[in-house]
Motif scaffolding. Structure first.
Motif, PDB file in Angstrom:
ATOM      1  N   THR A 531      53.057  25.730  43.587  1.00 43.58           N
ATOM      2  CA  THR A 531      52.939  26.472  42.331  1.00 43.58           C
ATOM      3  C   THR A 531      52.004  25.754  41.361  1.00 43.58           C
ATOM      4  O   THR A 531      51.146  26.382  40.723  1.00 43.58           O
ATOM      5  CB  THR A 531      54.318  26.662  41.693  1.00 43.58           C
ATOM      6  OG1 THR A 531      55.183  27.339  42.615  1.00 43.58           O
ATOM      7  CG2 THR A 531      54.219  27.476  40.415  1.00 43.58           C
ATOM      8  N   SER A 547      49.993  37.125  41.151  1.00 42.13           N
ATOM      9  CA  SER A 547      51.081  38.084  40.965  1.00 42.13           C
ATOM     10  C   SER A 547      51.887  38.250  42.244  1.00 42.13           C
ATOM     11  O   SER A 547      53.122  38.315  42.220  1.00 42.13           O
ATOM     12  CB  SER A 547      50.505  39.423  40.512  1.00 42.13           C
ATOM     13  OG  SER A 547      51.519  40.402  40.432  1.00 42.13           O
ATOM     14  N   GLN A 550      54.136  35.234  42.694  1.00 35.80           N
ATOM     15  CA  GLN A 550      55.306  35.298  41.821  1.00 35.80           C
ATOM     16  C   GLN A 550      56.328  36.312  42.306  1.00 35.80           C
ATOM     17  O   GLN A 550      57.534  36.116  42.141  1.00 35.80           O
ATOM     18  CB  GLN A 550      54.871  35.657  40.393  1.00 35.80           C
ATOM     19  CG  GLN A 550      54.187  34.510  39.653  1.00 35.80           C
ATOM     20  CD  GLN A 550      53.813  34.905  38.245  1.00 35.80           C
ATOM     21  OE1 GLN A 550      52.811  35.582  38.019  1.00 35.80           O
ATOM     22  NE2 GLN A 550      54.624  34.499  37.281  1.00 35.80           N
ATOM     23  N   SER A 556      59.936  30.946  38.197  1.00 41.92           N
ATOM     24  CA  SER A 556      60.055  31.012  36.732  1.00 41.92           C
ATOM     25  C   SER A 556      60.394  29.649  36.130  1.00 41.92           C
ATOM     26  O   SER A 556      59.810  29.245  35.116  1.00 41.92           O
ATOM     27  CB  SER A 556      61.122  32.036  36.338  1.00 41.92           C
ATOM     28  OG  SER A 556      62.373  31.726  36.969  1.00 41.92           O
TER      29      SER A 556
END
Length: 662
Positions: A531, A547, A550, A556
């Protein structure tokens, strides 16, 4: 004590030397049988009758077998095109060009069935045809020794005029069948036919050899072909030779040699002869027969079988008749419901103790038993079956796989290797290799082989070797076992080696499926590193892939941590770059308290004078005051090592600042 009376029983005991003792209602009866007759052992030295001597060396099953393992003739209205081509070669309408024909094809393509149909056609037209059908598991016809005697026996039966020519030869040399193949062929086949042809010209005589690849010993196979080619090279006799076999390397080599190829016609059983149409016709006829004659026909639906299921069998056959034939034989069992049997074939019902593909499996196991390096060959097959990649990346990165054509040479009858890819000639072969009960010692355990390939690939990457496509090892990683060795190499993997950051999404998806027994710790560790790499501005990952990343992975908390770290860094940079004058003013204010309006006014009054030599500005009354001369702001040094001034500072002020530093 009263004696107990046992009920009368019937029993039989075997006495010595073949006697049988029967007990019937308490009566003993002894029957003496003559000793079993021991078959006389043939002795070439003592045999005086040439024809009897010949018969002792004939392998009857090689030309007239009643065994079920032998292929029948072609199904009616199938294989007509190839049969026509062969018969046109046997009976040409113009001058003959080739005296030899080689019918070759994949294992189970139907070569033997075609050969038996050709035999029937020749016999129906009174064309002499002597044949020898080799078969690997039949000891009477899997060697070269009985070939000549078997051919001679048939020639005598079909051309009786050969009997008075051949039998005296055998009588004069009783040991002829122990001599070389070349001597036997010349002495008992070609010389007698030449002698007869000089007196009574022959039209055509066919010598047929089917399943040459099933004769024991590669040298025996090639020697047979070489000798027949030598005898036919002169083309002085109307004798032609038909060979049928799989296209194995040793046979391709001899048939492609100059001595043989110049007198050879080749027929390959490939898509040219539209085998799928023939297989579909065969299946439809057999299914109609089952629905008409099977004992459980009343238990079948009117529309059975579904046309899609028939097409599935055609597709699985891959142009080879053996798969369709095995399926039909399984469905024809009179003791079981054909509908349920078909469900077993389709994998919808467990097989239990049944072995629907026994004949096919025996063929596959025989082929694999000839592989010399089974471990490396299995590695190549595992790569092909468990991924959609061709072998080029494997060749470039795997030093142990540098001779694929050699490793796959023994599998030429079931697969083709071309352009760095493997094409299975039998779609059912992967099914065989992935079923342990069928393949036995050749079973490809998906978990074990995917683990081995993953370990090898990640060990290369952890050693710093650049990998172009990370999605290649990812294809195997998802099925791998979470061993300690694999964990070690994955921990050492640096996601920046991926080359293509987009492939990291699939890599992590695959890694998440592997159970390392750590409750996902390794996955979370790799997710954190990946990440940070993907969302690093320098990586330049487009928004679409970010996107997607994710969406597939919960990042998150990692993104929140990254933002928190960025904010902390920003505050630290702000503290480091604050102007020095502001810090001094803040220090004076903290000592003297907040400035009054009078102080603020006095700071703007023009000074009346200074004392010479004072260390700081002083008014005439001697009261010290702060100088508000513009002072450059110091910021961190540049790459050259020189400090930089704050924006807006004049060149004059910069010069004064330099003088003070000196």
């Amino acid at each position: 004590m009263e004696r107990q009376h046992l009920p009368a029983t019937n029993a039989m005991f075997h006495g010595e030397r073949g006697t049988t003792i029967n007990i019937h209602d308490g009566t003993f009866m002894q029957n003496n049988h003559p000793p079993p007759t021991v078959a006389a052992v043939h002795n070439c030295y003592n045999e005086k009758d040439g024809f009897t001597h010949l018969q002792a060396h004939v392998a009857t099953s090689a030309f007239d077998s009643a065994q079920k393992v032998d292929a029948p003739k072609c199904h009616p209205n199938t294989r007509e095109a190839v049969q026509d081509d062969i018969m046109n070669w046997i009976l040409p309408t113009v001058m003959r060009i080739q005296w030899m024909l080689w019918l070759n094809g994949a294992a189970g393509a139907g070569k033997s069935a075609i050969a038996r149909s050709i035999v029937a056609l020749c016999l129906a037209q009174n064309i002499p045809i002597a044949r020898f059908f080799f078969f690997r598991t039949d000891a009477t016809r899997n060697t070269i020794e009985p070939v000549v005697a078997t051919l001679v026996h048939q020639l005598i039966q079909q051309i009786p005029d050969l009997l008075p020519i051949i039998t005296p030869k055998i009588q004069s040399d009783p040991l002829v069948f122990t001599k070389s193949l070349e001597t036997q062929l010349r002495y008992l086949v070609f010389d007698p036919l030449r002698q007869l042809n000089s007196v009574s010209p022959l039209s055509v005589v066919v010598l047929l050899f089917d399943g040459v690849d099933e004769c024991s010993g590669d040298d025996n196979q090639t020697n047979l072909i070489h000798l027949i080619a030598d005898f036919l090279r002169s083309r002085e006799l109307p004798i032609i030779a038909f060979f049928g076999s799989r296209a194995e390397n040793q046979l391709k080599q001899i048939f492609q040699s100059y001595e043989v190829a110049t007198n050879l016609q080749q027929l390959a059983l490939d898509d040219h002869y539209l085998p799928d149409a023939d297989i579909r016709l065969f299946l439809n006829d057999k299914f109609a027969q089952i629905k008409t004659t099977h004992p459980f026909k009343d238990h079948l639906d009117t529309n059975w079988p579904d046309p899609a299921h028939v097409q599935g069998i055609v597709d699985k056959s891959s142009g080879q008749f053996i798969y369709a034939s095995v399926v039909i034989n399984f469905l024809l069992s009179p003791r079981r419901n054909p509908g349920q049997q078909l469900e077993i074939i389709r994998g919808l019902r467990p097989t239990g103790n049944l072995t629907p593909f026994a004949q096919l499996d025996a063929l596959y196991r025989h082929i694999f038993s000839r592989i010399e390096d089974i471990d490396r060959t299995s590695l190549i097959l595992a790569w092909t079956i468990f991924s959609h990649w061709n072998l080029r990346p494997f060749i470039e990165n795997c030093s142990i796989i540098n001779d694929i054509p050699v490793l796959l040479a023994d599998l030429s009858s079931v697969l083709v290797y071309e352009e760095d890819s493997i094409r299975f000639l039998h779609a059912s072969l992967p099914d065989f290799l992935l079923d342990k009960t069928r393949s036995q010692g050749y079973f490809l355990d998906k978990r074990i082989w995917c683990t081995r390939i993953s370990v090898y690939w990640f060990s290369k990457m952890s050693a710093g070797r650049p990998i172009v496509k990370l999605d290649i090892p990812s294809a195997f990683l998802q099925y791998a076992e979470g061993t300690a060795e694999l964990r070690k190499h994955v921990l050492s993997f640096n996601c920046r080696q991926a080359g293509n950051p987009f492939a990291l999404n699939d890599y992590l998806t695959a890694l998440r499926k592997v159970d390392f027994g750590d409750d996902g710790e390794l996955y979370r560790c790799q997710l954190n590193c990946t990440t940070r790499y993907i969302f690093d501005p320098e990586t330049r990952t487009d928004s679409i892939h970010m996107s997607r990343f994710q969406k597939n992975h919960d990042i998150s908390e990692i993104l929140a941590q990254i933002e928190s770290e960025k904010a902390a860094e920003a505050r630290q940079r702000t503290e480091e770059t604050r102007p020095a004058s502001t810090a001094i003013d803040a220090l004076d204010i903290s000592r003297n308290g907040p400035a009054t309006d009078a102080d603020a006014t006095s700071q703007h009054v023009k000074p009346r004078g200074r004392k010479r030599g004072a260390s700081r500005d002083v008014d005439v009354e001697g009261t010290p005051r702060r100088s508000f001369r513009s002072r450059p702001q110091i910021t961190p040094s540049t790459s050259s090592g020189e400090p930089t001034t704050a924006p807006g500072t004049s060149r004059q002020d910069q010069g004064r600042a330099k003088k003070r530093r000196r």
